[in-house]
Scaffold this motif. Sequence first.
Motif, PDB file in Angstrom:
ATOM      1  N   ALA A 108       0.841  -1.215   0.000  1.00 50.95           N
ATOM      2  CA  ALA A 108       0.000   0.000   0.000  1.00 50.95           C
ATOM      3  C   ALA A 108       0.867   1.252   0.000  1.00 50.95           C
ATOM      4  O   ALA A 108       1.178   1.828   1.045  1.00 50.95           O
ATOM      5  CB  ALA A 108      -0.930  -0.019   1.201  1.00 50.95           C
ATOM      6  N   GLY A 151       5.951   5.274  13.302  1.00 48.61           N
ATOM      7  CA  GLY A 151       4.890   4.857  12.373  1.00 48.61           C
ATOM      8  C   GLY A 151       3.634   4.342  13.073  1.00 48.61           C
ATOM      9  O   GLY A 151       3.679   3.981  14.247  1.00 48.61           O
ATOM     10  N   THR A 152       2.551   4.282  12.339  1.00 51.53           N
ATOM     11  CA  THR A 152       1.273   3.825  12.907  1.00 51.53           C
ATOM     12  C   THR A 152       1.407   2.384  13.418  1.00 51.53           C
ATOM     13  O   THR A 152       0.921   2.052  14.505  1.00 51.53           O
ATOM     14  CB  THR A 152       0.165   3.899  11.831  1.00 51.53           C
ATOM     15  OG1 THR A 152       0.333   5.104  11.084  1.00 51.53           O
ATOM     16  CG2 THR A 152      -1.204   3.866  12.445  1.00 51.53           C
ATOM     17  N   VAL A 153       2.073   1.564  12.633  1.00 54.57           N
ATOM     18  CA  VAL A 153       2.231   0.166  13.056  1.00 54.57           C
ATOM     19  C   VAL A 153       3.086   0.098  14.326  1.00 54.57           C
ATOM     20  O   VAL A 153       2.750  -0.616  15.277  1.00 54.57           O
ATOM     21  CB  VAL A 153       2.839  -0.685  11.911  1.00 54.57           C
ATOM     22  CG1 VAL A 153       3.227  -2.068  12.405  1.00 54.57           C
ATOM     23  CG2 VAL A 153       1.846  -0.794  10.761  1.00 54.57           C
ATOM     24  N   TYR A 162      -5.449  -6.248   7.831  1.00 53.03           N
ATOM     25  CA  TYR A 162      -4.064  -5.829   7.598  1.00 53.03           C
ATOM     26  C   TYR A 162      -3.142  -6.649   8.502  1.00 53.03           C
ATOM     27  O   TYR A 162      -3.247  -6.573   9.733  1.00 53.03           O
ATOM     28  CB  TYR A 162      -4.013  -4.339   7.938  1.00 53.03           C
ATOM     29  CG  TYR A 162      -2.676  -3.659   7.808  1.00 53.03           C
ATOM     30  CD1 TYR A 162      -1.957  -3.695   6.631  1.00 53.03           C
ATOM     31  CD2 TYR A 162      -2.153  -2.934   8.880  1.00 53.03           C
ATOM     32  CE1 TYR A 162      -0.752  -3.035   6.524  1.00 53.03           C
ATOM     33  CE2 TYR A 162      -0.949  -2.259   8.773  1.00 53.03           C
ATOM     34  CZ  TYR A 162      -0.256  -2.335   7.593  1.00 53.03           C
ATOM     35  OH  TYR A 162       0.939  -1.679   7.486  1.00 53.03           O
ATOM     36  N   PHE A 175      -1.441  -6.015  12.089  1.00 46.76           N
ATOM     37  CA  PHE A 175      -2.239  -6.066  13.324  1.00 46.76           C
ATOM     38  C   PHE A 175      -1.933  -7.379  14.040  1.00 46.76           C
ATOM     39  O   PHE A 175      -1.719  -7.430  15.246  1.00 46.76           O
ATOM     40  CB  PHE A 175      -3.744  -6.041  13.008  1.00 46.76           C
ATOM     41  CG  PHE A 175      -4.337  -4.676  12.780  1.00 46.76           C
ATOM     42  CD1 PHE A 175      -3.558  -3.605  12.390  1.00 46.76           C
ATOM     43  CD2 PHE A 175      -5.711  -4.471  12.952  1.00 46.76           C
ATOM     44  CE1 PHE A 175      -4.120  -2.358  12.174  1.00 46.76           C
ATOM     45  CE2 PHE A 175      -6.279  -3.226  12.751  1.00 46.76           C
ATOM     46  CZ  PHE A 175      -5.491  -2.172  12.358  1.00 46.76           C
ATOM     47  N   CYS A 217     -10.019  -1.508  12.555  1.00 44.72           N
ATOM     48  CA  CYS A 217      -9.494  -0.820  11.376  1.00 44.72           C
ATOM     49  C   CYS A 217     -10.642  -0.036  10.743  1.00 44.72           C
ATOM     50  O   CYS A 217     -11.617  -0.627  10.284  1.00 44.72           O
ATOM     51  CB  CYS A 217      -8.958  -1.870  10.414  1.00 44.72           C
ATOM     52  SG  CYS A 217      -7.882  -1.192   9.168  1.00 44.72           S
ATOM     53  N   ASN A 223      -9.198  -2.281   6.193  1.00 44.75           N
ATOM     54  CA  ASN A 223      -8.253  -2.778   5.191  1.00 44.75           C
ATOM     55  C   ASN A 223      -8.070  -4.256   5.459  1.00 44.75           C
ATOM     56  O   ASN A 223      -7.667  -4.618   6.567  1.00 44.75           O
ATOM     57  CB  ASN A 223      -6.912  -2.047   5.322  1.00 44.75           C
ATOM     58  CG  ASN A 223      -5.849  -2.605   4.380  1.00 44.75           C
ATOM     59  OD1 ASN A 223      -6.169  -3.227   3.379  1.00 44.75           O
ATOM     60  ND2 ASN A 223      -4.582  -2.397   4.714  1.00 44.75           N
ATOM     61  N   ASP A 228      -7.722   2.466  14.134  1.00 46.04           N
ATOM     62  CA  ASP A 228      -6.675   2.826  13.172  1.00 46.04           C
ATOM     63  C   ASP A 228      -7.376   3.512  12.002  1.00 46.04           C
ATOM     64  O   ASP A 228      -8.091   2.877  11.227  1.00 46.04           O
ATOM     65  CB  ASP A 228      -5.943   1.550  12.723  1.00 46.04           C
ATOM     66  CG  ASP A 228      -4.895   1.820  11.653  1.00 46.04           C
ATOM     67  OD1 ASP A 228      -5.020   2.809  10.916  1.00 46.04           O
ATOM     68  OD2 ASP A 228      -3.950   1.015  11.539  1.00 46.04           O
ATOM     69  N   VAL A 283      -5.920   5.345   9.484  1.00 45.70           N
ATOM     70  CA  VAL A 283      -4.996   5.840   8.444  1.00 45.70           C
ATOM     71  C   VAL A 283      -5.626   5.903   7.058  1.00 45.70           C
ATOM     72  O   VAL A 283      -5.180   6.680   6.216  1.00 45.70           O
ATOM     73  CB  VAL A 283      -3.657   5.046   8.364  1.00 45.70           C
ATOM     74  CG1 VAL A 283      -2.855   5.153   9.629  1.00 45.70           C
ATOM     75  CG2 VAL A 283      -3.866   3.620   7.967  1.00 45.70           C
ATOM     76  N   HIS A 284      -6.659   5.089   6.824  1.00 44.83           N
ATOM     77  CA  HIS A 284      -7.282   5.133   5.489  1.00 44.83           C
ATOM     78  C   HIS A 284      -8.423   6.146   5.416  1.00 44.83           C
ATOM     79  O   HIS A 284      -9.110   6.238   4.407  1.00 44.83           O
ATOM     80  CB  HIS A 284      -7.766   3.741   5.073  1.00 44.83           C
ATOM     81  CG  HIS A 284      -6.629   2.791   4.792  1.00 44.83           C
ATOM     82  ND1 HIS A 284      -5.880   2.843   3.642  1.00 44.83           N
ATOM     83  CD2 HIS A 284      -6.074   1.802   5.542  1.00 44.83           C
ATOM     84  CE1 HIS A 284      -4.934   1.916   3.678  1.00 44.83           C
ATOM     85  NE2 HIS A 284      -5.030   1.275   4.830  1.00 44.83           N
ATOM     86  N   SER A 298      -2.257   9.027  10.780  1.00 42.12           N
ATOM     87  CA  SER A 298      -1.113   9.754  10.207  1.00 42.12           C
ATOM     88  C   SER A 298      -1.493  10.161   8.790  1.00 42.12           C
ATOM     89  O   SER A 298      -2.453   9.623   8.237  1.00 42.12           O
ATOM     90  CB  SER A 298       0.103   8.826  10.147  1.00 42.12           C
ATOM     91  OG  SER A 298      -0.172   7.758   9.249  1.00 42.12           O
ATOM     92  N   ASN A 332       0.217   9.230   6.435  1.00 41.18           N
ATOM     93  CA  ASN A 332       1.073   8.326   5.666  1.00 41.18           C
ATOM     94  C   ASN A 332       0.381   7.657   4.495  1.00 41.18           C
ATOM     95  O   ASN A 332       1.010   7.406   3.471  1.00 41.18           O
ATOM     96  CB  ASN A 332       1.669   7.252   6.591  1.00 41.18           C
ATOM     97  CG  ASN A 332       2.605   7.867   7.605  1.00 41.18           C
ATOM     98  OD1 ASN A 332       2.983   9.031   7.469  1.00 41.18           O
ATOM     99  ND2 ASN A 332       2.971   7.119   8.634  1.00 41.18           N
ATOM    100  N   LYS A 333      -0.904   7.340   4.639  1.00 45.91           N
ATOM    101  CA  LYS A 333      -1.638   6.783   3.494  1.00 45.91           C
ATOM    102  C   LYS A 333      -2.144   7.922   2.612  1.00 45.91           C
ATOM    103  O   LYS A 333      -1.948   7.921   1.415  1.00 45.91           O
ATOM    104  CB  LYS A 333      -2.822   5.918   3.945  1.00 45.91           C
ATOM    105  CG  LYS A 333      -2.455   4.663   4.672  1.00 45.91           C
ATOM    106  CD  LYS A 333      -1.720   3.663   3.809  1.00 45.91           C
ATOM    107  CE  LYS A 333      -0.376   3.368   4.411  1.00 45.91           C
ATOM    108  NZ  LYS A 333       0.511   2.547   3.596  1.00 45.91           N
ATOM    109  N   GLY A 371       4.680   7.216   4.076  1.00 42.47           N
ATOM    110  CA  GLY A 371       5.044   6.076   4.933  1.00 42.47           C
ATOM    111  C   GLY A 371       6.520   6.043   5.293  1.00 42.47           C
ATOM    112  O   GLY A 371       6.894   5.634   6.386  1.00 42.47           O
TER     113      GLY A 371
END
Length: 392
Positions: free
Chosen positions: A40, A98-100, A124, A127, A172, A176, A204, A206-207, A234, A236-237, A242
């Motif tokens: 992604a 990062g988010t992860v 995803y 996770f 999520c 995702n 989460d 991010v999307h 974030s 980031n997406k 990212g």
Amino acid sequence: MYHFDEIADRVSEKSRKWDRKIIENNFGLVSEDFIPMWIADMDFKMPPELEQAFHAAISRGVLGYTYCYEEFYEAVIKWQSDMHHVTVEKEWVTLSYGTVSTIHYVIQAFCKSGDCVLMNTPVYDPFDSAAEKQEVRRIYNSLKLVEGRYYIDFETLRSQLEKYKPKVYLFCSPHNPSGRIWSLEEMTEVARLCKEHNTILIADEVHGEHIHYGEFHSALKLNEEYENLILVTSPNKGFNLGGLKTSYSIIPNEHIRNRFRKKLEQNSITSPNVFGIIGIITAYKKCRPWLAEVNRYIRGNYEFFQSYIEKNIPKLQVMKMESSYLAWVDIKKTGLTSGEITNLLALKAGVLVENGDHFVKDGEGYIRVNLGTQKYRVLEALKRMEEILNRN
Ligand SMILES: Cc1ncc(COP(=O)(O)O)c(C=O)c1O
């Protein structure tokens, strides 16, 4: 105004998505003209405002330690208010890696070995690995498919919460894979159940910046009533940042926030990456028009992809991509497994997609196709998919 058809040099950038060695490790020996539609990560050049901001930082000539300055909080508060219609207080916000990585810290902060973490599958994969690496048990709540759309199985969810008493629910939103946007009613029920069972809800989001069909609701809309929330997000997406490895959390509850921050301190996550903080501020303050345009472009790619498949590759069925740039495609009518079709497309057509089986559980029978790329590449990939799948 923006040139999304323009090709960015992703090879010199050392992009994981485009690196031949990494691709060979994941897919085997693919042809020179491969089209990567897996990780992604989007193939568009960043907004010019971001490029200028990074150049300005470089031209100052020093990259010493920085701190979380006021502009960061202002940018986040305004973004969340303008885009997602929620009120955020400055002290709720914590900048992180990062988010992860942030999800890892949350699990470290709230779970001990043997505790349970809950998630909806397919999901995803990080996770799952975040929970696995912290040696906690994973409980999977399978999403139900009703007329081609995913739904949460609340009956099973209730009994899982009662039986396993998970410390954390990794939610999520939007989801995702698939891009499913949860309704406010669904989210309210999730939050209510979490509160009832003393489970921390990690949303989460991010999307949440690539919304195409329907209305996205920030989990903060539930905050007043259900205060066991950790929102992680974030740009980031949304803005494809990212590689900056920077994100932030919003935690209204002071007790939860303090416990989380203590874990960050134990890992020495106390000051930001110079470019990471600039990236968030600039994306949020200056790049909204770019986001609107990139979303329009992605939506165009999706509509083209969906209608091409409907007309020409009837063995495939595309789930409505309500958000994100990642199309979730049902491949069951091909008679192949997700692994087989991923291999076939990679090795015989040079089209690199994500194997649905990589999404923890319940993803068998699907592939995920990244449409965050130039339209001509989407067309070329479709032609190759048509040729190889209609032949078999
Ligand atoms: C749901 C979800 N969360 C987090 C990430 C990655 O976020 P980050 O790069 O900030 O770790 C992704 C990337 O695809 C994702 O799909």
